[in-house]
Enzyme design. Sequence first.
Site, short mmCIF file in Angstrom:
data_model
loop_
_atom_site.label_atom_id
_atom_site.label_comp_id
_atom_site.label_asym_id
_atom_site.label_seq_id
_atom_site.Cartn_x
_atom_site.Cartn_y
_atom_site.Cartn_z
N ALA A 1 8.64 -38.68 38.35
CA ALA A 1 10.13 -38.66 38.13
C ALA A 1 10.58 -39.42 37.21
O ALA A 1 9.69 -40.33 36.80
CB ALA A 1 10.93 -38.96 38.82
N GLY B 1 6.46 -38.66 41.96
CA GLY B 1 6.96 -37.68 41.89
C GLY B 1 5.74 -36.99 41.97
O GLY B 1 5.75 -35.82 42.37
N GLU C 1 3.96 -36.49 44.82
CA GLU C 1 4.54 -36.26 46.10
C GLU C 1 4.25 -34.28 46.05
O GLU C 1 4.69 -33.97 46.69
CB GLU C 1 5.91 -36.63 45.92
CG GLU C 1 6.41 -38.04 46.68
CD GLU C 1 7.88 -38.51 46.39
OE1 GLU C 1 8.08 -38.29 44.84
OE2 GLU C 1 8.03 -39.02 46.82
N GLU D 1 6.39 -46.91 42.31
CA GLU D 1 8.37 -47.18 42.89
C GLU D 1 8.06 -48.34 42.66
O GLU D 1 9.08 -48.39 42.52
CB GLU D 1 9.06 -46.03 43.86
CG GLU D 1 8.66 -44.76 42.99
CD GLU D 1 7.97 -43.44 43.51
OE1 GLU D 1 6.69 -44.27 43.96
OE2 GLU D 1 7.46 -42.34 43.57
N1 CAA Z 1 9.20 -40.68 33.19
C1 CAA Z 1 9.28 -41.08 31.88
N2 CAA Z 1 8.18 -41.21 30.87
C2 CAA Z 1 6.91 -41.70 31.55
C3 CAA Z 1 6.69 -41.46 32.12
C4 CAA Z 1 7.35 -41.76 33.44
N3 CAA Z 1 6.93 -41.43 34.89
N4 CAA Z 1 5.28 -42.27 32.80
C5 CAA Z 1 4.29 -41.98 31.14
N5 CAA Z 1 6.56 -41.44 30.52
C6 CAA Z 1 6.02 -41.74 29.11
C7 CAA Z 1 5.85 -43.13 28.46
O1 CAA Z 1 7.10 -43.62 28.45
C8 CAA Z 1 5.40 -43.20 27.08
O2 CAA Z 1 6.57 -42.53 26.23
P1 CAA Z 1 7.43 -42.90 24.24
O3 CAA Z 1 4.96 -42.86 24.23
O4 CAA Z 1 7.88 -43.00 24.53
O5 CAA Z 1 7.14 -44.18 24.97
C9 CAA Z 1 4.34 -41.82 27.30
O6 CAA Z 1 4.50 -41.53 28.55
C10 CAA Z 1 2.79 -41.97 27.62
O7 CAA Z 1 2.63 -43.41 28.55
P2 CAA Z 1 2.18 -44.30 28.29
O8 CAA Z 1 2.20 -44.97 27.14
O9 CAA Z 1 2.79 -45.51 29.42
O10 CAA Z 1 1.03 -44.83 28.90
P3 CAA Z 1 -0.38 -45.09 29.60
O11 CAA Z 1 -1.81 -44.54 29.75
O12 CAA Z 1 -1.09 -46.72 28.78
O13 CAA Z 1 0.41 -45.78 30.74
C11 CAA Z 1 0.77 -44.81 32.72
C12 CAA Z 1 -0.01 -44.27 31.66
C13 CAA Z 1 0.01 -45.78 34.14
C14 CAA Z 1 1.19 -43.31 33.98
C15 CAA Z 1 2.36 -44.89 32.95
O14 CAA Z 1 2.95 -44.63 31.97
C16 CAA Z 1 2.84 -45.27 34.48
O15 CAA Z 1 2.72 -45.96 34.26
N6 CAA Z 1 3.86 -44.57 34.10
C17 CAA Z 1 4.95 -44.35 35.02
C18 CAA Z 1 4.29 -43.81 36.55
C19 CAA Z 1 5.64 -44.35 37.64
O16 CAA Z 1 6.13 -45.32 37.89
N7 CAA Z 1 5.52 -42.93 38.50
C20 CAA Z 1 7.06 -43.13 39.30
C21 CAA Z 1 8.31 -42.60 38.53
S1 CAA Z 1 9.46 -42.56 39.89
C22 CAA Z 1 9.36 -41.59 40.64
O17 CAA Z 1 8.25 -40.99 40.76
C23 CAA Z 1 10.09 -41.93 41.97
C24 CAA Z 1 10.26 -40.66 43.23
O18 CAA Z 1 9.82 -40.20 43.82
C25 CAA Z 1 10.40 -39.39 42.76
#
Ligand code: CAA
Length: 258
Positions: free
Chosen positions: A65, A109, A112, A132
Amino acid sequence: MGYEFIQTEKKDAVGIITLNRPKALNALCAGLIEELGRALDDMEADDAIGAVVLTGSEKAFAAGADIKEMSEKSFMDVYLQDFITDGWERITTCRKPIIAAVAGYALGGGCEVAMMCDFIIAAENAKFGQPEITIGTIPGSGGTQRLTRFVGKSKAMEMCLTGRLMDAAEAERAGLVSRIVPNDELMSDALKTAAQIAGLSRPIVMMAKESVNRAYETTLAEGVRFERRLFHSTFATEDQKEGMAAFAEKRTPKWQNR
Ligand code: CAA
């Protein structure tokens, strides 16, 4: 109306939906989810389409998400909107088969959404997880429930409590994905599989899907009874007669979808 966050294509009887928000690793913002629901409505309503492939990019199926979009929401915001319900659950109500073709990250998400599809074909570089907990929340779109049903309590609990990611090999061993394919063969393989399904009898495919899904909703005895009744129902179709006649006559069946 066009799409901003996804791309769609129809290739013979297969619908392809590609999540396309590369700058955010296909993070599932409200706009993307709305478009995904709309695209699925379109595929479902199109009689020419028999199966759908849902995919992302080589780097990310979807990284979850949209954290930035939801970070400031209050309890009342998410509760009153029933956040992560509308649109998200459209995948689970689709009657046509949906294959998730997953390369790269399928997190939160994203994992999911992949699990809501009928089965997952993974590229070698796929990574699955429910991270999460590391951002102060828990899975909100079925992660604690579907992952547990796929991989069992121990692995699901460890992943939900630590945020540990699972690579493709572990995901296949654990039963989360049906198969792993080389990265560059992901789409050709998923499309071939979808075309194979789309080439079968539509109503019979729908019944098979409905019956397998019932296994997740009921007891074994009720599930078997449901399956038996649907099995009986297939005998009321023209396609069951055609399929069995074609077998006996050693020819390819001509499905009428009736
Ligand atoms: N939401 C918003 N933006 C996101 C995102 C997310 N879930 N995942 C990645 N991005 C964005 C980053 O903020 C970044 O944007 P900027 O360039 O503007 O800073 C861009 O995508 C590239 O990401 P990274 O620089 O972080 O890329 P990376 O290769 O270094 O890392 C990653 C990749 C490990 C996937 C890392 O991006 C990450 O940990 N993302 C979040 C994963 C996460 O926590 N997901 C769960 C979300 S909560 C949820 O999903 C609730 C639910 O159950 C419905």
